[in-house]
Scaffold this motif. Structure first.
Motif, PDB file in Angstrom:
ATOM      1  N   PRO A  74       0.824  -1.185   0.022  1.00  0.00           N
ATOM      2  CA  PRO A  74       0.047  -0.111  -0.090  1.00  0.00           C
ATOM      3  C   PRO A  74       0.921   1.237   0.015  1.00  0.00           C
ATOM      4  N   ASP A  75       2.180   1.073   0.418  1.00  0.00           N
ATOM      5  CA  ASP A  75       2.848   2.384   0.442  1.00  0.00           C
ATOM      6  C   ASP A  75       3.977   2.585  -0.633  1.00  0.00           C
ATOM      7  N   ALA A  76       3.638   1.576  -1.754  1.00  0.00           N
ATOM      8  CA  ALA A  76       4.547   1.825  -2.787  1.00  0.00           C
ATOM      9  C   ALA A  76       4.020   1.658  -4.202  1.00  0.00           C
ATOM     10  N   ASP A  77       4.531   2.257  -5.206  1.00  0.00           N
ATOM     11  CA  ASP A  77       4.202   2.204  -6.632  1.00  0.00           C
ATOM     12  C   ASP A  77       4.603   0.821  -7.203  1.00  0.00           C
ATOM     13  N   ILE A  78       5.898   0.910  -7.050  1.00  0.00           N
ATOM     14  CA  ILE A  78       6.760  -0.358  -7.818  1.00  0.00           C
ATOM     15  C   ILE A  78       7.595  -0.871  -6.688  1.00  0.00           C
ATOM     16  N   ASP A  79       8.130  -2.319  -7.143  1.00  0.00           N
ATOM     17  CA  ASP A  79       9.248  -2.594  -6.339  1.00  0.00           C
ATOM     18  C   ASP A  79      10.386  -2.870  -7.167  1.00  0.00           C
ATOM     19  N   TYR A  80      11.597  -2.581  -6.854  1.00  0.00           N
ATOM     20  CA  TYR A  80      12.836  -2.463  -7.334  1.00  0.00           C
ATOM     21  C   TYR A  80      13.978  -3.387  -6.547  1.00  0.00           C
ATOM     22  N   LEU A  81      14.345  -4.352  -7.226  1.00  0.00           N
ATOM     23  CA  LEU A  81      15.474  -5.302  -6.902  1.00  0.00           C
ATOM     24  C   LEU A  81      16.634  -5.071  -7.581  1.00  0.00           C
ATOM     25  N   PHE A  82      17.973  -4.549  -6.797  1.00  0.00           N
ATOM     26  CA  PHE A  82      19.147  -4.048  -7.566  1.00  0.00           C
ATOM     27  C   PHE A  82      19.779  -5.422  -7.261  1.00  0.00           C
ATOM     28  N   LEU A  83      20.653  -5.828  -8.606  1.00  0.00           N
ATOM     29  CA  LEU A  83      21.715  -6.886  -8.573  1.00  0.00           C
ATOM     30  C   LEU A  83      22.802  -6.296  -9.354  1.00  0.00           C
ATOM     31  N   GLN A  84      24.093  -6.460  -8.435  1.00  0.00           N
ATOM     32  CA  GLN A  84      25.378  -6.252  -8.912  1.00  0.00           C
ATOM     33  C   GLN A  84      25.831  -7.671  -9.378  1.00  0.00           C
ATOM     34  N   VAL A 124       6.750   8.874  -7.471  1.00  0.00           N
ATOM     35  CA  VAL A 124       6.748   7.428  -7.551  1.00  0.00           C
ATOM     36  C   VAL A 124       7.479   7.061  -6.166  1.00  0.00           C
ATOM     37  N   ALA A 125       6.724   6.199  -5.439  1.00  0.00           N
ATOM     38  CA  ALA A 125       7.300   5.495  -4.387  1.00  0.00           C
ATOM     39  C   ALA A 125       7.852   4.060  -4.701  1.00  0.00           C
ATOM     40  N   VAL A 126       9.015   4.143  -4.363  1.00  0.00           N
ATOM     41  CA  VAL A 126       9.840   2.761  -4.593  1.00  0.00           C
ATOM     42  C   VAL A 126      10.006   1.945  -3.438  1.00  0.00           C
ATOM     43  N   TYR A 127       9.619   0.755  -3.625  1.00  0.00           N
ATOM     44  CA  TYR A 127       9.867  -0.366  -2.581  1.00  0.00           C
ATOM     45  C   TYR A 127      11.276  -0.948  -2.841  1.00  0.00           C
ATOM     46  N   LEU A 128      12.257  -0.868  -1.942  1.00  0.00           N
ATOM     47  CA  LEU A 128      13.837  -1.001  -2.256  1.00  0.00           C
ATOM     48  C   LEU A 128      13.930  -2.554  -1.727  1.00  0.00           C
ATOM     49  N   GLN A 129      13.612  -3.738  -2.178  1.00  0.00           N
ATOM     50  CA  GLN A 129      13.540  -4.833  -1.901  1.00  0.00           C
ATOM     51  C   GLN A 129      14.878  -5.267  -1.388  1.00  0.00           C
ATOM     52  N   ASN A 130      16.086  -4.718  -1.718  1.00  0.00           N
ATOM     53  CA  ASN A 130      17.447  -5.229  -0.947  1.00  0.00           C
ATOM     54  C   ASN A 130      17.496  -4.795   0.573  1.00  0.00           C
ATOM     55  N   SER A 131      16.753  -3.830   0.695  1.00  0.00           N
ATOM     56  CA  SER A 131      16.905  -3.317   2.052  1.00  0.00           C
ATOM     57  C   SER A 131      15.609  -2.954   3.002  1.00  0.00           C
TER      58      SER A 131
END
Length: 363
Positions: A74-84, A124-131
């Motif tokens: 409910p608090d985010a528009d998109i989920d973002y997973l970063f991979l190195q 844009v509210a982004v959920y940072l999946q890594n953290s």
């Protein structure tokens, strides 16, 4: 992977801040993590120092991946997973965020139909999946369309582009559980004083002079300093448990930032290893963590930093790095281990470079 070798994978290649990476929709990648990582290694051309058989740029800053999906939160528009994606090793790490690559996920999400653009600016509210945290992006969207054109310049990138304002309201302790995971402003490892801090990125901050350098050397000089790299790695491996990161042998965190007095009118000068090569500049969230360390009385960074006299309201902390400066807008309360970070915001830019399909090898 053979089917992907034939059909390809939809991909957008973007510059985000001072990095470049491949942006994917989560639905277009394998759901199995090991299969996904194998695919990404092939796409980037790793492991190979030149990444000659992939789209990677033979540099950690150009071997990054963003995986984006519509959020169910409910608090985010998109989920973002970063991979190195490591360049010279068959390693794909999710142990950190990347604020530079974050610069492009809002535009990518709009263009992929995950977010509807507003007429002038879009939040844009982004959920940072890594953290497990939220970042807030503000994008320019004239006529409800993504634009990459604008007059904002950032050091390390030629020309100008549309600004992307990033705010990290709950960054403190995102990876380590607390802003100061050891419970102290200053710890000592191998006889060297350090600050272990996590305000969006786990960073170990130490004086450049304490490890035998001025802190003003260029990237190539530091990359060729094997004595320095050995000392930094010895400290890094020791702080893993102390920062609640566990065994960090094959992780890309914490970053190791050596600080010295500013030379070009900023607040602090930095040279950062990420973790085994010297950063061409400094990461977005790394800069946020270092800027925060500058406000911790008694820390190596605070002793060298030149900050405005005011302690109330928003303060711009300019973090100098090898190719310029990164400004962090800070708003904090109190001092010491009980410091509260009210705001940690930064301006970046992004540009779409190409979109289409990328083809992994058939082997």
């Amino acid at each position: 992977m053979s089917s992907y070798s034939t059909t390809g994978v939809p991909c957008t290649w973007m510059r985000g801040g001072t990095s470049k990476g491949a942006y994917f929709l989560a639905k277009d990648l394998p759901s199995d993590e090991s299969a996904r990582d194998a695919l990404l290694l092939s796409v980037m051309g790793s492991p190979d120092e030149r990444q000659i058989d992939g789209i990677g740029g033979a540099d950690p800053l150009c071997s990054k991946v963003a995986i984006v999906s519509r959020s169910q939160r409910p608090d985010a528009d998109i989920d973002y997973l970063f991979l190195q994606v490591f360049v010279d090793r068959a390693v794909v790490s999710d142990a950190q965020n990347c604020g530079n690559i974050l610069s492009g996920v809002g535009q990518f999400a709009i263009e992929q139909g995950l977010v509807k653009a507003a007429p002038r600016t879009t939040q844009v509210a982004v959920y940072l999946q890594n953290s497990d945290q939220i970042a807030e992006l503000t994008l320019k969207t004239p006529d409800a369309q993504v634009t990459y054109a604008g007059d904002t310049a950032i050091d390390g990138v030629p020309g100008t582009s549309a600004p992307v304002l990033q705010n990290f309201p709950d960054a403190a302790g995102s990876s380590c559980g607390s802003l100061l995971p050891t419970g102290s402003i200053v710890d000592t490892f191998d006889g060297i004083q350090v600050t272990c801090i996590d305000n969006g990125m786990p960073v170990v901050v130490l004086r450049a002079a304490d490890v035998g350098i001025t802190g003003y050397e260029d990237r190539a000089t530091l990359d060729n300093n094997e004595t320095l790299k050995g000392r930094l790695e010895s400290i890094r491996l020791q702080v893993g448990d102390a920062m609640n990161l566990g065994d960090i042998t094959d992780k890309s965190v914490p970053k190791m930032t050596m600080v010295s007095a500013p030379q070009h009118g900023g607040a602090i000068s930095t040279r950062t290893f990420i973790p085994h090569r010297c950063h061409a500049s400094i990461g977005v969230l790394g800069a946020v963590s270092v800027a925060t360390a500058c406000k911790l009385k008694g820390s190596p960074a605070a002793e060298l930093a030149v900050l405005p006299d005011t302690v109330a309201g928003d303060v711009l902390v300019q973090v100098e790095h090898p190719i310029g400066q990164t400004g962090v807008l800070m708003n904090t309360d109190a001092t010491g281990v009980d410091i509260k970070v009210n705001k940690a915001a930064i301006v970046r830019t992004a540009r779409k470079l190409f979109a289409g399909k990328v083809f992994p090898s058939s082997g």
